[in-house]
Design a protein around this motif. Structure first.
Motif, mmCIF file in Angstrom:
data_model
loop_
_atom_site.group_PDB
_atom_site.id
_atom_site.type_symbol
_atom_site.label_atom_id
_atom_site.label_comp_id
_atom_site.label_asym_id
_atom_site.label_seq_id
_atom_site.Cartn_x
_atom_site.Cartn_y
_atom_site.Cartn_z
ATOM 1 N N GLY A 24 0.840 -1.192 0.000
ATOM 2 C CA GLY A 24 0.000 0.000 0.000
ATOM 3 C C GLY A 24 0.878 1.247 0.000
ATOM 4 N N GLU A 25 0.324 2.346 0.443
ATOM 5 C CA GLU A 25 1.046 3.627 0.461
ATOM 6 C C GLU A 25 2.300 3.525 1.311
ATOM 7 O OE1 GLU A 25 0.164 8.136 2.060
ATOM 8 O OE2 GLU A 25 -1.459 7.036 1.078
ATOM 9 N N LEU A 26 3.400 4.073 0.755
ATOM 10 C CA LEU A 26 4.693 4.024 1.442
ATOM 11 C C LEU A 26 5.478 5.303 1.211
ATOM 12 C CD1 LEU A 26 6.167 0.501 0.536
ATOM 13 C CD2 LEU A 26 5.441 1.269 2.784
ATOM 14 N N PRO A 27 6.313 5.675 2.181
ATOM 15 C CA PRO A 27 7.269 6.748 1.919
ATOM 16 C C PRO A 27 8.309 6.251 0.900
ATOM 17 C CG PRO A 27 7.094 6.289 4.289
ATOM 18 C CD PRO A 27 6.355 5.210 3.568
ATOM 19 N N VAL A 28 8.834 7.150 0.101
ATOM 20 C CA VAL A 28 9.839 6.795 -0.898
ATOM 21 C C VAL A 28 11.004 6.053 -0.240
ATOM 22 C CG1 VAL A 28 11.525 7.722 -2.541
ATOM 23 C CG2 VAL A 28 9.202 8.643 -2.499
ATOM 24 N N LYS A 29 11.408 6.518 0.934
ATOM 25 C CA LYS A 29 12.540 5.881 1.627
ATOM 26 C C LYS A 29 12.263 4.406 1.907
ATOM 27 C CE LYS A 29 15.556 6.263 5.606
ATOM 28 N NZ LYS A 29 15.966 7.023 6.760
ATOM 29 N N LYS A 30 11.065 4.077 2.397
ATOM 30 C CA LYS A 30 10.698 2.682 2.694
ATOM 31 C C LYS A 30 10.622 1.868 1.400
ATOM 32 C CE LYS A 30 9.949 1.988 7.092
ATOM 33 N NZ LYS A 30 10.962 1.248 7.820
ATOM 34 N N LEU A 31 10.078 2.460 0.362
ATOM 35 C CA LEU A 31 10.000 1.786 -0.936
ATOM 36 C C LEU A 31 11.406 1.428 -1.421
ATOM 37 C CD1 LEU A 31 8.127 0.877 -3.250
ATOM 38 C CD2 LEU A 31 8.249 3.202 -4.133
ATOM 39 N N GLY A 32 12.322 2.371 -1.280
ATOM 40 C CA GLY A 32 13.710 2.136 -1.656
ATOM 41 C C GLY A 32 14.348 1.026 -0.843
ATOM 42 N N GLU A 33 14.019 0.953 0.449
ATOM 43 C CA GLU A 33 14.552 -0.112 1.298
ATOM 44 C C GLU A 33 14.064 -1.481 0.826
ATOM 45 O OE1 GLU A 33 13.452 0.945 5.297
ATOM 46 O OE2 GLU A 33 14.790 2.703 5.293
ATOM 47 N N HIS A 34 12.788 -1.568 0.496
ATOM 48 C CA HIS A 34 12.234 -2.832 -0.001
ATOM 49 C C HIS A 34 12.941 -3.288 -1.278
ATOM 50 C CE1 HIS A 34 8.794 -3.715 2.599
ATOM 51 N NE2 HIS A 34 8.539 -2.423 2.619
#
Length: 158
Positions: A54-64
């Motif tokens: 679902g919705e994520l901060p860009v930083k968390k998306l990058g971590e994934h």
């Protein structure tokens, strides 16, 4: 004449090259399969995370995805231009940008359901073999991450 030590320096003996070649082969198959969805492979990975999380901060998306913001930002910009995601500054923290799927991005998930089956078919492996390979690659990634952390800059091991 090659000695056993020389064999370690042959390209066909390098696990990194085998993984590189397999990755490039995967990208070629993904390019064909994802064309119908209008996605590149890196864009597909972004969509997979957003469909799952679902919705994520860009930083968390990058971590994934193990991507830095310099690599991720252009991907997100193209996905936003295609109408699949929306980026917005966080109301809680103006330094953070939140990424969420649009209705069109959410709807694309249904069409993407055939992608993993087609990729698995392209490997020629059965489901058990695919799962076992993925598990071994996950173990390899963890081991390499740990090794990278334990190596100090400038230290050379023989």
């Amino acid at each position: 004449m090659n000695t056993p030590d020389d064999d370690w320096l042959r390209l066909d003996q390098q696990i990194c090259f085998s993984l590189h070649a397999a990755s490039r082969a995967f990208n070629g198959v993904y390019r064909v399969i994802l064309k119908d969805l209008g996605l590149t492979y890196p864009q597909y990975l972004v969509m997979l995370v957003l469909w799952e999380q679902g919705e994520l901060p860009v930083k968390k998306l990058g971590e994934h995805l193990r991507l830095d913001s310099g690599t991720l930002s252009p991907l997100l910009k193209r996905l936003e231009a295609a109408g699949l995601v929306h980026r917005e500054r966080s109301a809680r923290d103006e330094r953070s940008v939140e990424v969420r799927l649009t209705e069109e991005g959410t709807a694309l998930r249904t069409r993407a359901l055939q992608v993993p089956r087609r990729i698995a078919g392209a490997t020629g492996f059965d489901t058990t073999e695919v799962r076992a390979l993925r598990a071994r690659l996950d173990e390899l990634t963890s081991a390499l991450d740990a090794a990278a952390l334990s190596e100090s800059p400038g230290e050379r091991r023989v």
